[in-house]
Design a protein around this motif. Sequence first.
Motif, PDB file in Angstrom:
ATOM      1  N   ASN A   3      76.200  -8.203 -57.933  1.00 30.14           N
ATOM      2  CA  ASN A   3      76.301  -8.143 -56.473  1.00 30.14           C
ATOM      3  C   ASN A   3      75.152  -7.305 -55.959  1.00 30.14           C
ATOM      4  OD1 ASN A   3      78.668  -9.642 -56.253  1.00 30.14           O
ATOM      5  ND2 ASN A   3      79.931  -7.838 -56.628  1.00 30.14           N
ATOM      6  N   VAL A   4      74.490  -7.790 -54.921  1.00 33.29           N
ATOM      7  CA  VAL A   4      73.383  -7.052 -54.307  1.00 33.29           C
ATOM      8  C   VAL A   4      73.564  -7.060 -52.800  1.00 33.29           C
ATOM      9  CG1 VAL A   4      71.724  -7.564 -56.150  1.00 33.29           C
ATOM     10  CG2 VAL A   4      71.887  -9.082 -54.200  1.00 33.29           C
ATOM     11  N   THR A   5      72.991  -6.064 -52.159  1.00 35.68           N
ATOM     12  CA  THR A   5      72.989  -6.007 -50.703  1.00 35.68           C
ATOM     13  C   THR A   5      71.616  -6.431 -50.229  1.00 35.68           C
ATOM     14  OG1 THR A   5      74.580  -4.198 -50.711  1.00 35.68           O
ATOM     15  CG2 THR A   5      73.271  -4.495 -48.699  1.00 35.68           C
ATOM     16  N   VAL A   6      71.573  -7.340 -49.266  1.00 35.68           N
ATOM     17  CA  VAL A   6      70.310  -7.849 -48.750  1.00 35.68           C
ATOM     18  C   VAL A   6      70.216  -7.497 -47.267  1.00 35.68           C
ATOM     19  CG1 VAL A   6      68.928  -9.929 -48.369  1.00 35.68           C
ATOM     20  CG2 VAL A   6      70.388  -9.766 -50.385  1.00 35.68           C
ATOM     21  N   THR A   7      69.080  -6.959 -46.870  1.00 33.90           N
ATOM     22  CA  THR A   7      68.842  -6.644 -45.466  1.00 33.90           C
ATOM     23  C   THR A   7      67.879  -7.683 -44.911  1.00 33.90           C
ATOM     24  OG1 THR A   7      69.108  -4.309 -45.959  1.00 33.90           O
ATOM     25  CG2 THR A   7      68.025  -4.860 -43.890  1.00 33.90           C
ATOM     26  N   MET A   8      68.240  -8.255 -43.763  1.00 33.29           N
ATOM     27  CA  MET A   8      67.387  -9.279 -43.149  1.00 33.29           C
ATOM     28  C   MET A   8      67.526  -9.217 -41.640  1.00 33.29           C
ATOM     29  SD  MET A   8      69.666 -12.666 -44.103  1.00 33.29           S
ATOM     30  CE  MET A   8      70.153 -12.137 -45.733  1.00 33.29           C
ATOM     31  N   GLU A   9      66.587  -9.835 -40.976  1.00 33.70           N
ATOM     32  CA  GLU A   9      66.630  -9.908 -39.515  1.00 33.70           C
ATOM     33  C   GLU A   9      67.825 -10.741 -39.086  1.00 33.70           C
ATOM     34  OE1 GLU A   9      62.935 -11.362 -37.989  1.00 33.70           O
ATOM     35  OE2 GLU A   9      61.759  -9.879 -39.094  1.00 33.70           O
ATOM     36  N   ASP A  10      68.309 -10.473 -37.889  1.00 32.09           N
ATOM     37  CA  ASP A  10      69.471 -11.204 -37.369  1.00 32.09           C
ATOM     38  C   ASP A  10      69.225 -12.708 -37.328  1.00 32.09           C
ATOM     39  OD1 ASP A  10      70.799  -8.827 -37.052  1.00 32.09           O
ATOM     40  OD2 ASP A  10      70.411  -8.676 -34.891  1.00 32.09           O
ATOM     41  N   SER A  11      68.027 -13.101 -36.930  1.00 32.32           N
ATOM     42  CA  SER A  11      67.730 -14.540 -36.840  1.00 32.32           C
ATOM     43  C   SER A  11      67.765 -15.199 -38.219  1.00 32.32           C
ATOM     44  CB  SER A  11      66.370 -14.767 -36.171  1.00 32.32           C
ATOM     45  OG  SER A  11      65.342 -14.163 -36.932  1.00 32.32           O
ATOM     46  N   VAL A  12      67.328 -14.474 -39.243  1.00 33.29           N
ATOM     47  CA  VAL A  12      67.355 -15.008 -40.610  1.00 33.29           C
ATOM     48  C   VAL A  12      68.801 -15.128 -41.085  1.00 33.29           C
ATOM     49  CG1 VAL A  12      66.646 -14.596 -43.000  1.00 33.29           C
ATOM     50  CG2 VAL A  12      65.069 -14.087 -41.126  1.00 33.29           C
ATOM     51  N   ALA A  13      69.605 -14.118 -40.786  1.00 34.22           N
ATOM     52  CA  ALA A  13      71.017 -14.152 -41.184  1.00 34.22           C
ATOM     53  C   ALA A  13      71.738 -15.311 -40.500  1.00 34.22           C
ATOM     54  CB  ALA A  13      71.690 -12.824 -40.838  1.00 34.22           C
ATOM     55  N   GLU A  14      71.429 -15.541 -39.228  1.00 37.97           N
ATOM     56  CA  GLU A  14      72.050 -16.658 -38.505  1.00 37.97           C
ATOM     57  C   GLU A  14      71.652 -17.990 -39.132  1.00 37.97           C
ATOM     58  OE1 GLU A  14      74.408 -18.719 -35.980  1.00 37.97           O
ATOM     59  OE2 GLU A  14      74.358 -16.559 -36.307  1.00 37.97           O
ATOM     60  N   TRP A  15      70.354 -18.127 -39.460  1.00 39.87           N
ATOM     61  CA  TRP A  15      69.900 -19.361 -40.111  1.00 39.87           C
ATOM     62  C   TRP A  15      70.622 -19.545 -41.438  1.00 39.87           C
ATOM     63  CZ3 TRP A  15      67.806 -20.289 -44.881  1.00 39.87           C
ATOM     64  CH2 TRP A  15      67.351 -21.586 -45.101  1.00 39.87           C
ATOM     65  N   ALA A  16      70.740 -18.463 -42.216  1.00 41.49           N
ATOM     66  CA  ALA A  16      71.393 -18.542 -43.533  1.00 41.49           C
ATOM     67  C   ALA A  16      72.848 -18.973 -43.383  1.00 41.49           C
ATOM     68  CB  ALA A  16      71.295 -17.195 -44.245  1.00 41.49           C
ATOM     69  N   ARG A  17      73.547 -18.435 -42.381  1.00 37.99           N
ATOM     70  CA  ARG A  17      74.941 -18.838 -42.163  1.00 37.99           C
ATOM     71  C   ARG A  17      75.037 -20.321 -41.809  1.00 37.99           C
ATOM     72  NH1 ARG A  17      75.337 -13.517 -40.162  1.00 37.99           N
ATOM     73  NH2 ARG A  17      74.689 -14.123 -38.076  1.00 37.99           N
ATOM     74  N   MET A  18      74.137 -20.779 -40.931  1.00 35.95           N
ATOM     75  CA  MET A  18      74.161 -22.191 -40.531  1.00 35.95           C
ATOM     76  C   MET A  18      73.780 -23.102 -41.708  1.00 35.95           C
ATOM     77  SD  MET A  18      72.642 -21.800 -36.650  1.00 35.95           S
ATOM     78  CE  MET A  18      71.853 -23.352 -36.724  1.00 35.95           C
ATOM     79  N   GLU A  19      72.793 -22.701 -42.478  1.00 31.21           N
ATOM     80  CA  GLU A  19      72.363 -23.516 -43.629  1.00 31.21           C
ATOM     81  C   GLU A  19      73.450 -23.556 -44.695  1.00 31.21           C
ATOM     82  OE1 GLU A  19      69.824 -26.020 -45.787  1.00 31.21           O
ATOM     83  OE2 GLU A  19      69.856 -25.437 -43.682  1.00 31.21           O
ATOM     84  N   ALA A  20      74.092 -22.429 -44.934  1.00 22.40           N
ATOM     85  CA  ALA A  20      75.190 -22.392 -45.905  1.00 22.40           C
ATOM     86  C   ALA A  20      76.333 -23.292 -45.452  1.00 22.40           C
ATOM     87  CB  ALA A  20      75.683 -20.955 -46.097  1.00 22.40           C
TER      88      ALA A  20
END
Length: 79
Positions: A3-20
Amino acid sequence: MKNVTVTMEDSVAEWARMEAARRNTSVSRLVGELLAEKMRHDDAYERAMREALEFRSWGRSTQPFLSDDEMYDRSRPRT
């Protein structure tokens, strides 16, 4: 598995949620798959680069590349 913690910009996190969601998977699994794909690509590139750098000439020269004399010898037929 780690398990790792990843820090990213909000826009990247939103894209990742939508892509997932589009792939019907979790953000965690999506990030893991993307990193694994990147790792395979980089490994393949490194392997190809090593093979290319190890390439030896198919010509009559015993050196890996033509000598200057061989390169500029205009009496030799071109193939």
